[in-house]
Design an enzyme around this catalytic site. Structure first.
Site, PDB file in Angstrom:
ATOM      1  N   LYS A 182       0.844  -1.204   0.000  1.00  0.00           N
ATOM      2  CA  LYS A 182       0.000   0.000   0.000  1.00  0.00           C
ATOM      3  C   LYS A 182       0.878   1.254   0.000  1.00  0.00           C
ATOM      4  CE  LYS A 182      -1.882   2.796   2.793  1.00  0.00           C
ATOM      5  NZ  LYS A 182      -1.772   4.022   1.981  1.00  0.00           N
ATOM      6  N   GLY A 235       7.099   4.767   8.129  1.00  0.00           N
ATOM      7  CA  GLY A 235       6.229   5.931   8.296  1.00  0.00           C
ATOM      8  C   GLY A 235       6.449   6.545   9.654  1.00  0.00           C
ATOM      9  N   SER A 236       5.413   7.162  10.175  1.00  0.00           N
ATOM     10  CA  SER A 236       5.585   7.902  11.428  1.00  0.00           C
ATOM     11  C   SER A 236       5.591   6.955  12.634  1.00  0.00           C
ATOM     12  CB  SER A 236       4.462   8.922  11.583  1.00  0.00           C
ATOM     13  OG  SER A 236       3.223   8.255  11.633  1.00  0.00           O
ATOM     14  N   THR A 237       6.191   7.407  13.700  1.00  0.00           N
ATOM     15  CA  THR A 237       6.278   6.600  14.917  1.00  0.00           C
ATOM     16  C   THR A 237       4.882   6.312  15.463  1.00  0.00           C
ATOM     17  OG1 THR A 237       8.516   7.293  15.420  1.00  0.00           O
ATOM     18  CG2 THR A 237       7.184   6.585  17.291  1.00  0.00           C
ATOM     19  N   GLY A 240       3.407   3.546  13.573  1.00  0.00           N
ATOM     20  CA  GLY A 240       4.168   2.337  13.924  1.00  0.00           C
ATOM     21  C   GLY A 240       3.696   1.749  15.246  1.00  0.00           C
ATOM     22  N   GLU A 257      10.171   0.966  10.282  1.00  0.00           N
ATOM     23  CA  GLU A 257      11.170   2.028  10.069  1.00  0.00           C
ATOM     24  C   GLU A 257      10.444   3.336  10.332  1.00  0.00           C
ATOM     25  OE1 GLU A 257      14.245   1.575   9.545  1.00  0.00           O
ATOM     26  OE2 GLU A 257      14.356  -0.481   8.775  1.00  0.00           O
ATOM     27  N   CYS A 291      13.902  10.692   6.619  1.00  0.00           N
ATOM     28  CA  CYS A 291      13.848  10.208   7.998  1.00  0.00           C
ATOM     29  C   CYS A 291      15.180  10.362   8.709  1.00  0.00           C
ATOM     30  CB  CYS A 291      13.356   8.779   8.031  1.00  0.00           C
ATOM     31  SG  CYS A 291      14.242   7.754   6.879  1.00  0.00           S
ATOM     32  N   GLU A 390       9.916  15.461  15.472  1.00  0.00           N
ATOM     33  CA  GLU A 390      10.315  15.408  14.070  1.00  0.00           C
ATOM     34  C   GLU A 390       9.469  16.389  13.254  1.00  0.00           C
ATOM     35  OE1 GLU A 390       9.337  11.860  11.769  1.00  0.00           O
ATOM     36  OE2 GLU A 390      11.407  11.877  11.075  1.00  0.00           O
TER      37      GLU A 390
HETATM   38  P1  NAD Z   1       2.175   7.999   8.265  1.00  0.00           P
HETATM   39  O1  NAD Z   1       2.579   7.044   9.314  1.00  0.00           O
HETATM   40  O2  NAD Z   1       0.963   8.806   8.479  1.00  0.00           O
HETATM   41  O3  NAD Z   1       1.968   7.286   6.843  1.00  0.00           O
HETATM   42  C1  NAD Z   1       2.849   6.325   6.325  1.00  0.00           C
HETATM   43  C2  NAD Z   1       2.040   5.244   5.645  1.00  0.00           C
HETATM   44  O4  NAD Z   1       1.197   4.628   6.604  1.00  0.00           O
HETATM   45  C3  NAD Z   1       1.117   5.728   4.528  1.00  0.00           C
HETATM   46  O5  NAD Z   1       1.078   4.765   3.499  1.00  0.00           O
HETATM   47  C4  NAD Z   1      -0.229   5.807   5.212  1.00  0.00           C
HETATM   48  O6  NAD Z   1      -1.303   5.664   4.329  1.00  0.00           O
HETATM   49  C5  NAD Z   1      -0.139   4.626   6.142  1.00  0.00           C
HETATM   50  N1  NAD Z   1      -1.031   4.705   7.308  1.00  0.00           N
HETATM   51  C6  NAD Z   1      -1.424   5.811   7.987  1.00  0.00           C
HETATM   52  N2  NAD Z   1      -2.260   5.468   8.996  1.00  0.00           N
HETATM   53  C7  NAD Z   1      -2.389   4.127   8.949  1.00  0.00           C
HETATM   54  C8  NAD Z   1      -3.123   3.181   9.731  1.00  0.00           C
HETATM   55  N3  NAD Z   1      -3.881   3.549  10.744  1.00  0.00           N
HETATM   56  N4  NAD Z   1      -3.026   1.883   9.423  1.00  0.00           N
HETATM   57  C9  NAD Z   1      -2.255   1.473   8.393  1.00  0.00           C
HETATM   58  N5  NAD Z   1      -1.560   2.317   7.613  1.00  0.00           N
HETATM   59  C10 NAD Z   1      -1.618   3.630   7.888  1.00  0.00           C
HETATM   60  O7  NAD Z   1       3.454   8.883   8.047  1.00  0.00           O
HETATM   61  P2  NAD Z   1       3.587  10.214   7.248  1.00  0.00           P
HETATM   62  O8  NAD Z   1       3.473  11.304   8.249  1.00  0.00           O
HETATM   63  O9  NAD Z   1       2.743  10.246   6.049  1.00  0.00           O
HETATM   64  O10 NAD Z   1       5.090  10.010   6.757  1.00  0.00           O
HETATM   65  C11 NAD Z   1       6.174  10.656   7.300  1.00  0.00           C
HETATM   66  C12 NAD Z   1       6.840   9.847   8.396  1.00  0.00           C
HETATM   67  O11 NAD Z   1       7.505   8.718   7.873  1.00  0.00           O
HETATM   68  C13 NAD Z   1       7.884  10.619   9.123  1.00  0.00           C
HETATM   69  O12 NAD Z   1       7.658  10.566  10.506  1.00  0.00           O
HETATM   70  C14 NAD Z   1       9.196   9.922   8.784  1.00  0.00           C
HETATM   71  O13 NAD Z   1      10.185   9.929   9.730  1.00  0.00           O
HETATM   72  C15 NAD Z   1       8.772   8.561   8.507  1.00  0.00           C
HETATM   73  N6  NAD Z   1       9.718   7.916   7.601  1.00  0.00           N
HETATM   74  C16 NAD Z   1      10.601   7.008   8.120  1.00  0.00           C
HETATM   75  C17 NAD Z   1      11.531   6.389   7.306  1.00  0.00           C
HETATM   76  C18 NAD Z   1      12.479   5.358   7.843  1.00  0.00           C
HETATM   77  O14 NAD Z   1      13.051   4.622   7.070  1.00  0.00           O
HETATM   78  N7  NAD Z   1      12.699   5.255   9.128  1.00  0.00           N
HETATM   79  C19 NAD Z   1      11.551   6.678   5.953  1.00  0.00           C
HETATM   80  C20 NAD Z   1      10.652   7.606   5.457  1.00  0.00           C
HETATM   81  C21 NAD Z   1       9.739   8.220   6.293  1.00  0.00           C
END
Ligand code: NAD
Length: 487
Positions: A182, A235-237, A240, A257, A291, A390
């Protein structure tokens, strides 16, 4: 610049080897952040679509065409997929630019080659993924086999959409799993584009399924689906943590991650010129939407004023503009919502007592789009929210330190632990500090390198598990131990 219409990007779900509409024809607007205008609509996957995709992935996992495929043939498929991406570099880089707002030159020179390298690296693994014989007590031959886990749900963010998708797909497929991927709702195009290549190079239907849609709908359905054996997430903490909680129900395997607030450290004995070249790139490359961005700049006191001045100048020099213009170094932030959030953080910093010495406001690029000026905040202390949270934008917090002990106390005082960088010409100090920093990656006299062979991941709340390298494929396998009586 390639006009968007010429790119003919697929905008439907890729399930069981075919592009399909979402249930009920649901679609959502996909915005180009450099203009604020819609690039068109994309299929909005629902729980029913996720269910179809998971079932297709399960059937493919159990089918002999995938399960019995020789490891060498999996390698060939991955190499062919790499070839397809490589041959379509310009198209994919342009799509990435329209979708994310990042400079086209960066997409072409960084995102695309990294995607190809990652596929080629993992294409080498299927024939090398071995078990072991184990020296147990008694008359037994005991050995281990590394088996694929099964159906993997992969959820990726918007900052490097294609590269993040490939970083997840390559090791999972190399290990023999099947996948439901996704992409982020802000940036679905390059992942959906992969469907054509997967079919063309000969991946059996259902081995990879790509479902665009909202995190709260398609993402939620994927993490809760009982037919998914593992979730791999970037994605975001906050998300996660949510995934970790949800995974408890069926004890899904998870790898995460997550975010970072990485310290970038300059000691008084550093080569300041080299350090400052890296400092700008570490925070402003990809609009700071990285990130591992070096977002907290720690400078040993004797160099503080000089480094602050250099950072200010570096920020002011960077051209913010049309992502397709050759001289653009900083493009648009990914969305209006994120752009507003970055601006709120800068205002918060000021209210906490920080001083804006560069940028500090949206950038005007033809009166539209979500551009932000590269920003430097001075007078920051490590306990301020702008030093702890962040921002994920082009905002650098500069913080002085007294000595090694003070530096380590401050640099490690963070919920995150993704990366860190340090600059010194003292070899012993460099390695001493590298050991003491609580981070998954430490750069010495360098910053920001990534290679598919080098393990990558976070300490503390920056994640769980390591991608890349042998660790990156191991986490897509289960180990089976087999005991054989020799009597
Ligand atoms: P996010 O967590 O909102 O979204 C990331 C992904 O998760 C998207 O595909 C989103 O649709 C999905 N998602 C959101 N809510 C969900 C849920 N309840 N259930 C399942 N999936 C869900 O993050 P964001 O704010 O869009 O992205 C930025 C973040 O990603 C930053 O905090 C950044 O640090 C992190 N990031 C980390 C790395 C790494 O490798 N550590 C790399 C890139 C980005």
């Amino acid at each position: 610049m390639i006009p968007f219409e010429k790119l003919t990007a697929p905008t439907r779900l890729y399930i069981n080897g075919e592009y399909q509409d979402a249930e009920g024809g649901a679609r959502f607007d996909n915005i180009n952040p450099a203009t604020g205008e819609s690039l068109g609509q994309v299929a909005k996957g629902t729980a029913t679509d996720i269910d179809r995709a998971v079932k297709a992935a399960r059937a493919a996992f159990e089918s002999s065409t995938w399960a019995n495929l020789a490891a060498a043939d999996r390698e060939r498929l991955l190499h062919r997929l790499a070839d397809m991406i490589e041959h379509n570099t310009d198209t994919l880089a342009a799509l990435e630019t329209y979708d994310t707002g990042k400079p086209f030159g960066d997409a072409r020179k960084i995102d695309l080659p990294l995607s190809v390298q990652t596929l080629r690296y993992y294409a080498g693994w299927p024939t090398k993924l071995r078990g072991e014989t184990v020296p147990v007590r008694g008359p037994f031959l005991t050995y281990t086999i590394r088996e694929p886990i099964g159906v993997i749900g992969q959820i990726v963010p918007w900052n490097f959409p294609l590269f993040m998708a490939v970083m997840k797909l390559a090791p999972a497929l190399a290990a023999g799993n099947t996948v439901v991927l996704k992409p982020a709702e802000q940036t679905p195009l390059t992942a959906l584009y992969l469907g054509q290549f997967l079919a063309e190079v000969g991946f059996p239907p259902g081995v990879v399924n790509i479902v665009s849609g909202m995190g709260t709908e398609a993402g939620e359905a994927l993490i809760n689906h009982p037919g998914v054996d593992k979730i791999a997430f970037t994605g975001s903490t906050g998300t996660g943590q949510h995934i970790m909680r949800q995974a408890a129900g069926t004890l899904k395997r998870i790898s995460l991650e997550l975010g970072g607030k990485s310290p970038h450290i300059i000691f008084a004995d550093a080569d300041l010129k080299a350090a400052m070249r890296a400092v700008g790139a570490a925070i402003f490359y990809n609009q700071g939407e990285v990130c591992i961005a070096g977002s907290r700049l720690f400078v040993e006191k004797p160099l503080y004023e000089q480094a602050l001045e250099a950072a200010t100048q570096a920020a002011a020099r960077l051209k913010v503009g049309d992502p397709f213009a050759e001289d653009t170094r900083v493009g648009a932030l990914v969305s209006e919502q994120h752009w507003k959030r970055v601006d709120e953080y800068v205002k918060l910093g000021v209210s906490e007592g920080a001083r804006v010495v560069a940028g500090g406001a949206p950038a005007d690029v033809g009166g539209r789009g979500y551009f932000y000026q590269p920003t430097v905040l001075a007078g920051v202390t490590n306990n301020m929210r702008v030093a702890q949270e962040e921002i994920f934008g082009p905002v650098l917090a500069v913080i002085p330190f007294e000595d090694e002990a003070d530096l380590l106390a401050q640099a490690n005082d963070s919920q995150y632990g993704l990366a860190a960088g340090l600059w010194t010409q003292n070899l012993g100090k460099a390695h001493r500090i590298a050991r003491a920093l609580k981070a998954g990656t430490v750069y010495i006299n360098a910053y920001g390198m990534m290679d598919p062979a080098a393990p990558f991941g976070g300490y503390k709340m920056s994640g769980l598990g390591r991608e890349n390298g042998e660790e990156g494929i191991a986490m897509y396998t289960e180990i089976k131990t087999v005991w054989t009586s020799l009597k």
